[in-house]
Design an enzyme around this catalytic site. Structure first.
Site, mmCIF file in Angstrom:
data_model
loop_
_atom_site.group_PDB
_atom_site.id
_atom_site.type_symbol
_atom_site.label_atom_id
_atom_site.label_comp_id
_atom_site.label_asym_id
_atom_site.label_seq_id
_atom_site.Cartn_x
_atom_site.Cartn_y
_atom_site.Cartn_z
ATOM 1 N N ASN A 164 1.087 -1.241 -0.015
ATOM 2 C CA ASN A 164 0.067 -0.052 0.081
ATOM 3 C C ASN A 164 0.888 1.415 0.298
ATOM 4 O O ASN A 164 1.066 1.878 1.197
ATOM 5 C CB ASN A 164 -0.953 0.101 1.333
ATOM 6 C CG ASN A 164 -2.087 0.511 0.773
ATOM 7 O OD1 ASN A 164 -2.228 1.492 -0.288
ATOM 8 N ND2 ASN A 164 -3.222 0.428 1.576
ATOM 9 N N CYS A 206 -8.115 0.591 -0.490
ATOM 10 C CA CYS A 206 -7.751 -0.722 -0.244
ATOM 11 C C CYS A 206 -8.661 -1.523 0.802
ATOM 12 O O CYS A 206 -8.906 -2.393 0.722
ATOM 13 C CB CYS A 206 -6.159 -0.893 -0.020
ATOM 14 S SG CYS A 206 -5.666 0.328 0.933
ATOM 15 N N GLU A 216 -19.255 3.316 4.828
ATOM 16 C CA GLU A 216 -19.581 3.735 3.219
ATOM 17 C C GLU A 216 -21.170 3.258 3.318
ATOM 18 O O GLU A 216 -21.622 3.342 2.162
ATOM 19 C CB GLU A 216 -18.700 2.650 2.511
ATOM 20 C CG GLU A 216 -17.425 3.050 2.616
ATOM 21 C CD GLU A 216 -17.103 4.490 1.680
ATOM 22 O OE1 GLU A 216 -17.497 4.514 0.558
ATOM 23 O OE2 GLU A 216 -16.476 5.373 2.273
#
Length: 109
Positions: A48, A56, A83
């Site tokens: 990352n 990710c 989310e």
DNA sequence: TTGATGACCTGAG
DNA sequence: ACTCAGGCCATCA
């Protein structure tokens, strides 16, 4: 011919294409990259390089678990919930509902 | 170049 | 449903 020389580079590109509220699995991601290195995907994400540019945290495992995360699985789960994804005890309830599909098959449209 | 590792997946008990 | 073991591919030292 898909250039599998820069697999990591492609992973980030696809992850950026994933909208909020949606998630994908390492396997599907690998398939989208025209490869089968599920684990390689995980390793790449583990590196990352751009945790802020690359969502990710929207990548989960195929069995419905959120998988791992650089900051911790708990952090990943928290982000997913923000989310709008329903996650309970490291597992996604409606994985199939939040599962994101890549434009692998453009077809005629 | 070889060897070892991994944010995984699948199958079997 | 959960746990254990094996395998596959790519990346890193």
């Amino acid at each position: 011919m898909k250039t599998r020389t820069d697999l990591p580079q492609r992973c980030y590109a696809l992850l950026k294409n994933i909208p909020a509220g949606k998630v994908t699995t390492y396997k599907l991601l690998a398939e989208a990259l025209d490869t089968q290195a599920y684990q390689a995907i995980g390793q790449i994400l583990s590196k990352n390089p751009d945790l802020v540019r690359v969502p990710c945290h929207r990548v989960v495992k195929s069995n419905g678990e959120v998988g791992g995360y650089a900051s911790g699985e708990a952090a990943k789960i928290a982000l997913l919930q923000q989310e709008g994804i329903e996650v309970v005890d490291r597992r996604i309830h409606n994985l199939n509902a939040v599962l994101y599909v890549f434009n692998d098959k453009p077809s005629k449209n």
